[in-house]
Design a protein around this motif. Structure first.
Motif, PDB file in Angstrom:
ATOM      1  N   ALA A 149     -18.564 100.122  24.767  1.00  0.00           N
ATOM      2  CA  ALA A 149     -19.055 100.312  23.397  1.00  0.00           C
ATOM      3  C   ALA A 149     -19.949  99.143  23.046  1.00  0.00           C
ATOM      4  N   ALA A 150     -19.498  97.994  23.629  1.00  0.00           N
ATOM      5  CA  ALA A 150     -20.351  96.774  23.082  1.00  0.00           C
ATOM      6  C   ALA A 150     -21.679  96.744  23.826  1.00  0.00           C
ATOM      7  N   ARG A 151     -21.634  97.214  24.821  1.00  0.00           N
ATOM      8  CA  ARG A 151     -22.974  97.462  25.952  1.00  0.00           C
ATOM      9  C   ARG A 151     -23.909  98.541  25.037  1.00  0.00           C
ATOM     10  N   ALA A 152     -23.221  99.755  24.808  1.00  0.00           N
ATOM     11  CA  ALA A 152     -24.033 100.896  24.072  1.00  0.00           C
ATOM     12  C   ALA A 152     -24.408 100.256  22.585  1.00  0.00           C
ATOM     13  N   ARG A 153     -23.560  99.409  21.818  1.00  0.00           N
ATOM     14  CA  ARG A 153     -24.041  98.853  20.765  1.00  0.00           C
ATOM     15  C   ARG A 153     -25.300  97.935  21.040  1.00  0.00           C
ATOM     16  N   LYS A 154     -25.142  97.163  21.786  1.00  0.00           N
ATOM     17  CA  LYS A 154     -26.442  96.114  22.203  1.00  0.00           C
ATOM     18  C   LYS A 154     -27.700  97.011  22.494  1.00  0.00           C
ATOM     19  N   ALA A 155     -27.544  97.905  23.341  1.00  0.00           N
ATOM     20  CA  ALA A 155     -28.672  99.030  23.720  1.00  0.00           C
ATOM     21  C   ALA A 155     -29.288  99.607  22.578  1.00  0.00           C
ATOM     22  N   LEU A 156     -28.369 100.070  21.706  1.00  0.00           N
ATOM     23  CA  LEU A 156     -28.793 100.909  20.505  1.00  0.00           C
ATOM     24  C   LEU A 156     -29.638  99.807  19.495  1.00  0.00           C
ATOM     25  N   ALA A 157     -29.076  98.741  19.485  1.00  0.00           N
ATOM     26  CA  ALA A 157     -29.808  97.866  18.459  1.00  0.00           C
ATOM     27  C   ALA A 157     -30.947  97.485  19.074  1.00  0.00           C
ATOM     28  N   GLU A 158     -31.065  97.312  20.306  1.00  0.00           N
ATOM     29  CA  GLU A 158     -32.506  96.821  20.767  1.00  0.00           C
ATOM     30  C   GLU A 158     -33.648  98.146  20.803  1.00  0.00           C
ATOM     31  N   ALA A 159     -32.953  99.332  20.655  1.00  0.00           N
ATOM     32  CA  ALA A 159     -33.915 100.547  20.608  1.00  0.00           C
ATOM     33  C   ALA A 159     -34.192 100.960  18.952  1.00  0.00           C
ATOM     34  N   ASP A 160     -33.686  99.815  18.297  1.00  0.00           N
ATOM     35  CA  ASP A 160     -33.627 100.167  16.726  1.00  0.00           C
ATOM     36  C   ASP A 160     -32.937 101.476  16.141  1.00  0.00           C
ATOM     37  N   ASP A 161     -31.815 101.644  17.054  1.00  0.00           N
ATOM     38  CA  ASP A 161     -31.079 102.924  16.476  1.00  0.00           C
ATOM     39  C   ASP A 161     -29.767 102.458  15.972  1.00  0.00           C
ATOM     40  N   GLY A 162     -29.567 102.990  14.922  1.00  0.00           N
ATOM     41  CA  GLY A 162     -28.081 102.402  14.197  1.00  0.00           C
ATOM     42  C   GLY A 162     -27.099 103.680  13.771  1.00  0.00           C
ATOM     43  N   PRO A 163     -26.588 104.342  14.815  1.00  0.00           N
ATOM     44  CA  PRO A 163     -25.588 105.183  14.552  1.00  0.00           C
ATOM     45  C   PRO A 163     -24.397 104.460  14.178  1.00  0.00           C
ATOM     46  N   THR A 164     -23.287 105.268  13.744  1.00  0.00           N
ATOM     47  CA  THR A 164     -21.842 104.831  13.459  1.00  0.00           C
ATOM     48  C   THR A 164     -21.249 104.634  14.928  1.00  0.00           C
ATOM     49  N   LEU A 165     -20.805 103.440  15.431  1.00  0.00           N
ATOM     50  CA  LEU A 165     -20.283 103.518  16.797  1.00  0.00           C
ATOM     51  C   LEU A 165     -19.037 102.623  16.578  1.00  0.00           C
ATOM     52  N   ILE A 166     -17.940 103.883  16.878  1.00  0.00           N
ATOM     53  CA  ILE A 166     -16.416 103.434  16.753  1.00  0.00           C
ATOM     54  C   ILE A 166     -15.730 103.320  18.267  1.00  0.00           C
ATOM     55  N   VAL A 167     -14.988 102.288  18.426  1.00  0.00           N
ATOM     56  CA  VAL A 167     -14.087 102.092  19.508  1.00  0.00           C
ATOM     57  C   VAL A 167     -12.750 102.690  18.940  1.00  0.00           C
ATOM     58  N   GLY A 168     -12.235 103.831  19.795  1.00  0.00           N
ATOM     59  CA  GLY A 168     -11.197 104.612  19.490  1.00  0.00           C
ATOM     60  C   GLY A 168     -11.261 106.018  20.698  1.00  0.00           C
ATOM     61  N   ASP A 169     -10.207 106.698  20.167  1.00  0.00           N
ATOM     62  CA  ASP A 169      -9.956 108.204  20.831  1.00  0.00           C
ATOM     63  C   ASP A 169     -10.760 109.326  19.987  1.00  0.00           C
ATOM     64  N   GLY A 170     -11.982 109.677  20.371  1.00  0.00           N
ATOM     65  CA  GLY A 170     -12.699 110.798  19.598  1.00  0.00           C
ATOM     66  C   GLY A 170     -11.902 112.053  19.572  1.00  0.00           C
ATOM     67  N   LEU A 171     -11.016 112.223  20.256  1.00  0.00           N
ATOM     68  CA  LEU A 171     -10.187 113.656  20.383  1.00  0.00           C
ATOM     69  C   LEU A 171      -9.078 113.394  19.252  1.00  0.00           C
ATOM     70  N   LEU A 172      -8.662 112.203  18.676  1.00  0.00           N
ATOM     71  CA  LEU A 172      -7.979 111.827  17.636  1.00  0.00           C
ATOM     72  C   LEU A 172      -8.426 111.861  16.275  1.00  0.00           C
ATOM     73  N   GLY A 173      -9.890 112.021  16.260  1.00  0.00           N
ATOM     74  CA  GLY A 173     -10.652 111.974  15.065  1.00  0.00           C
ATOM     75  C   GLY A 173     -10.632 110.411  14.618  1.00  0.00           C
ATOM     76  N   HIS A 174     -11.403 110.222  13.428  1.00  0.00           N
ATOM     77  CA  HIS A 174     -11.553 109.078  12.929  1.00  0.00           C
ATOM     78  C   HIS A 174     -12.286 109.363  11.247  1.00  0.00           C
TER      79      HIS A 174
END
Length: 85
Positions: free
Chosen positions: A46-71
């Protein structure tokens, strides 16, 4: 994947697994960053993805967790989930 989902710009999309951030960045560019929530179980990935997304000027919501459990920040409408490649 995106074509098969039928998602169009403005749809809320939940990506399961941010990985390197490549697929998430593609979703952001295609559907709009504000519409993308990505959930990654691995904090380091998630940290690597967050860094890459910031470098690409993309700002999605990025959550650390289990997506199958919902959030609370994730879209919950049926059919809104689009697993990352």
């Amino acid at each position: 994947m995106l074509e098969r989902s039928g998602a169009v710009r403005g749809d809320q999309v939940l990506g399961l697994g941010a990985g390197t951030g490549y697929s998430t960045a593609f979703l952001c560019q295609t559907l709009g960053s504000a519409n993308i929530t990505s959930v990654e179980t691995d904090p380091a990935a998630a940290a690597r993805a967050r860094k890459a997304l910031a470098e690409a000027d993309d700002g999605p919501t990025l959550i650390v967790g289990d997506g199958l459990l919902g959030h609370p920040e994730a879209p919950s409408t049926p059919g809104s989930s689009l697993p990352a490649l």
